[in-house]
Enzyme design. Sequence first.
Site, short mmCIF file in Angstrom:
data_model
loop_
_atom_site.label_atom_id
_atom_site.label_comp_id
_atom_site.label_asym_id
_atom_site.label_seq_id
_atom_site.Cartn_x
_atom_site.Cartn_y
_atom_site.Cartn_z
N LYS A 112 -7.29 0.28 -3.30
CA LYS A 112 -7.13 -0.13 -2.19
C LYS A 112 -6.99 1.70 -1.06
CE LYS A 112 -5.13 -2.08 0.97
NZ LYS A 112 -3.97 -2.79 1.41
N LYS A 172 0.35 4.94 8.51
CA LYS A 172 0.44 4.75 7.22
C LYS A 172 -1.13 4.88 6.28
CE LYS A 172 2.14 1.79 4.75
NZ LYS A 172 2.20 1.06 3.28
N THR A 209 0.75 -1.90 -0.30
CA THR A 209 -0.05 -0.05 0.71
C THR A 209 0.62 1.10 -0.25
OG1 THR A 209 -1.87 -1.04 1.35
CG2 THR A 209 -2.02 1.23 0.95
#
Length: 318
Positions: free
Chosen positions: A171, A246, A96
């Site tokens: 995502k 994050k 990611t």
Amino acid sequence: MATIAFIGLGHMGEPMAGHLVAAGHTVRGVDLNPAAAAAAAARGVEIVGSVAEALAGADACLTSLPKPEHVRAVYGGDDGIFAHAPASAVLMDTSTVDVETSRWCHDAATERGLTFVDAPISGGTAGAEAHSLTFMLGGRPDDVERAREIVAPMAGNVIACGDAGAGIAAKLANNMMLFISVMAMSEGSQLAERLGLDPRVFWEVARVSSGDSWALRTWYPVPDVVERAAANNNFEPTFSVDLARKDCGLAVQAGDVTGVHLPAARLALAQLDELIAEGYGGKDCTLVAKLASPDGTLRGFDPAADAAASDAPVPTHA
């Protein structure tokens, strides 16, 4: 069967690589952590010492790395993937990252005559173990179809999301929704507890009602309700606060770039930051339930157990 390089054999990469081996592929793995490498080797992954060695004659390469800077280094470094990948290989990043890093990978691969597909995943460690992950693929249609065949043994769903960067865009939006769901689940679970409801009974109500979510079914933050939830293991991470911060931060950053207002995502980000400030970045992201508790305590979480573990003497061997 294919020869596949797999770079990054952590909590997600290790079981994913193992499923590729089980499907009959030859998998060469690289990880800086000896324990992670050993665990992957136990699943049949051939551990090698460098990216170049992993890529020699490979048909495909997958990466599973913590942060965008790691992706850029592993792909673009002097000893990295772009320097050693065969022209015939399809390169896939399951990490990611921000949209800019993913597009950088696409552009840099194209400049070198290489094939890259962004291939982020959803489903967590449970999905990685159960080979039921959702893969979100972005790239040229023919390249995406090549990638689809490689990832199939790890996947429950493989979705072609569009052109370069479309997979990672999906995502980021999806994970942002997850962290907002975690926050809602956390607050609901604690309110139900304080109202005297039996946790399992309330969970069963929410699971078949409008409070349902993937987070509730998989990560419920109360012990002895969902078998694999972190609440049953003192909130040891299945998806750490640090990694959640994050990912949520990348989604908020994308909102800044596009001008989309994300007040709920910003609140989720602030809660993750609060846990990090308290020293809980390594714990599971569902520990945000502690922030809903009136006194900051949370059933299933014992901070003293972590302190005792860190103070324990290191065993020695003759």
